[in-house]
Design an enzyme around this catalytic site. Sequence first.
Site, mmCIF file in Angstrom:
data_model
loop_
_atom_site.group_PDB
_atom_site.id
_atom_site.type_symbol
_atom_site.label_atom_id
_atom_site.label_comp_id
_atom_site.label_asym_id
_atom_site.label_seq_id
_atom_site.Cartn_x
_atom_site.Cartn_y
_atom_site.Cartn_z
ATOM 1 N N GLU A 90 0.696 -1.031 -0.274
ATOM 2 C CA GLU A 90 0.160 0.078 0.287
ATOM 3 C C GLU A 90 1.158 1.342 0.105
ATOM 4 O O GLU A 90 -0.055 1.952 -0.836
ATOM 5 C CB GLU A 90 -0.901 0.006 0.956
ATOM 6 C CG GLU A 90 -2.231 -0.584 1.003
ATOM 7 C CD GLU A 90 -1.696 -2.280 1.050
ATOM 8 O OE1 GLU A 90 -1.023 -2.576 1.828
ATOM 9 O OE2 GLU A 90 -3.255 -2.868 0.861
ATOM 10 N N HIS A 159 -9.956 -5.688 10.658
ATOM 11 C CA HIS A 159 -10.642 -5.567 9.559
ATOM 12 C C HIS A 159 -12.188 -4.783 9.973
ATOM 13 O O HIS A 159 -12.734 -4.507 9.177
ATOM 14 C CB HIS A 159 -11.137 -6.954 9.294
ATOM 15 C CG HIS A 159 -9.267 -6.901 8.081
ATOM 16 N ND1 HIS A 159 -8.667 -8.038 9.992
ATOM 17 C CD2 HIS A 159 -9.098 -7.389 7.274
ATOM 18 C CE1 HIS A 159 -7.490 -8.670 8.960
ATOM 19 N NE2 HIS A 159 -7.582 -7.956 7.680
#
Lengths: 367, 385
Positions: A90, A159
Amino acid sequence: MLAIARQRMLGQSFKKILPAVSVLRSYSSAAKQITVREALNSALDEEMSADPKVFLMGEEVGEYQGAYKITKGLLEKYGPERVLDTPITEAGFTGIGVGAAYYGLKPVVEFMTFNFSMQAIDHIINSAAKSNYMSAGQISVPIVFRGPNGAAAGVGAQHSQCYAAWYASCPGLKVLSPYNSEDARGLLKAAIRDPDPVVFLENELLYGESFPVSDEVLDSSFCLPIGKAKIEREGKDVTITAFSKMVGYALKAAEMLEKDGIYAEVINLRSIRPLDRSTINTSVRKTNRLITVEEGFPQHGVGAEICASVVEESFSYLDAPVERIAGADVPMPYAANLERMAVPQVEDIVRAAKRACYRSVPLAATA
Amino acid sequence: MALSHLAASASRSSSLLKPLSSALSLRRSISGDNSPLTVETSVPFTSHQCEAPSRSVETNPKELLTFFRDMALMRRMEIAADSLYKAKLIRGFCHLYDGQEAVAVGMEAAITKKDCIITAYRDHCTFVSRGGTLLEVFAELMGRQAGCSKGKGGSMHFYKKDSNFYGGHGIVGAQVPLGCGLAFAQKYSKDETVTFALYGDGAANQGQLFEALNISALWDLPAILVCENNHYGMGTAEWRAAKSPAYYKRGDYVPGLKVDGMDALAVKQACKFAKEHALKNGPIILEMDTYRYHGHSMSDPGSTYRTRDEISGVRQERDPIERIRKLILSHDLATEKELKDVEKEVRKEESPMPEPSELFTNVYAKGLGVESFGADRKEVRATLP
């Protein structure tokens, strides 16, 4: 012809005090229904078609057709130069996306969930958000960061976080969060066309939900304004603000409240930054009571900002303290019963609204 | 004290900044002279996964004079910034580049303004080599409107988009993925240009650098990563920070070249080679062996982690300006006096601080008429244009 028939039927249904949402759904043969997923996919497709500078980047966006199938079919249509599968890095690919935006391209960077955006957050804030200011307008950054945000179902603490408050606190960013298909289409198109960095917070659980959309929404030129909230349901007794999935919950809460004679006004924020303070305050000045609803952590959250704004602008109009409904102040647990307690439910919103209207039993003592 | 009058009108000359006077005679003699000259670099190139370019560099008297003048200007500029900082006219951070001028100047000679350069916070000289003026530099350092970022950026945030200079970045290592992104956009747009992403030996260990390099190699991006190895990451010597300080080899599958960064001609040759390589074969790493005379920034004396002997040793033996001076003199291209005349200061001009309303400009490219707030939001509000 159909439109006129629809209007008349709606008028009659309001007299019967049927909730607005289910009326639209029951006349779905008149309006087309599309899922949020289809809405996002068509928005990406149309914007890529209209502007060759728009390209997509992210994990599994190409050959896999998108981790949540949002980018389905786009690789086949636009080719590997415009739909790029990235490695799981990322920081690297977000920096590359921002650099491409510096040069004048229009990247749409997907985070598989916004939890992973934390690996790249320096590029979002320091490389993207602040560049136009630091360069006094020389370097603008027309980039969109999009992906699912907030809790899904049973995915656990790492998450499930909602990042609306974090990104919305940063000047230089625009932060949008759609609820239904119309929002998804209009806001994503607006985000891609906007010359500033936009954080686009979707919701995984909404991807499969269908909503009616008018022909206007389906037109390729359709766009929603950034910075404007929408009044999803009008009311006179209490204002409920929400965004993303919580809008659906707020609308359900409003239906339940109506049975008890409380008419709630539900505001779909759509834009977390800029926040539509004007619409919120106008509503509170009408209803005199406010409930803010969000999925994210309560401390320093979106509701805190809305409450502060209302206290600053409309203090004398408040007849009750502002109520905040938010996710629990704990990392997201896995067990289904605990998870249910960690995320707002419709009953929580109803209860808070009744409290604000002085219709509930005294509050429980603090632990 | 002369420095306190710096803000005064241009007609008054301070002891520090003198009016510019041109060395006309020198200009006439060699400035138009393009006759080719071949010079050998100080040391041969060392390569990794590629064939090193030749040590013989083609140049001409005009280019050598340009190198001399530009490097002398940069040297003076950085020394002037040092004094201004000590006089508290420059605030915050100030990272000086003196000693490393050959990298900026040699790179510029090998490329065009359509190629992109991005660097970190030691950016004053790179900005100048991309066409920035001294007025823009000093005005920005002092937070004035005439600055390249209108006073809103500061020392670490110089930009010049019209000559593809993308800053000017404060976060160590961030500029490398950004630079690879520029290269991506150049390839996407089929511009046949390249990007030079500069970073230091301190940044060379950053994970995001390897992430960006991996993607650049996968996608064949025309990205040239240039490690300006001045051997110290702030106060930490390279051998204390990197298990492998052979930065030109750290790309593993990506080719690399080690270059004497104090030799402007070697830098030029390497950059020319790298540009050709990157357009055909994707990313390449250049390690410039260079040195900074100042500390990491103005708050670092630069002598606690290295000896003064080391600093003066480099200055005597490897100074980039002296190298070019000797080259010019040995080839009889100019006289000592002529070169001394070239070493002139810049004339400073007057510039006000930004208007208070500038606090709220450029937050967005398209502000949508939303409100922004000052510290006391009931006192200070603005509508963003």
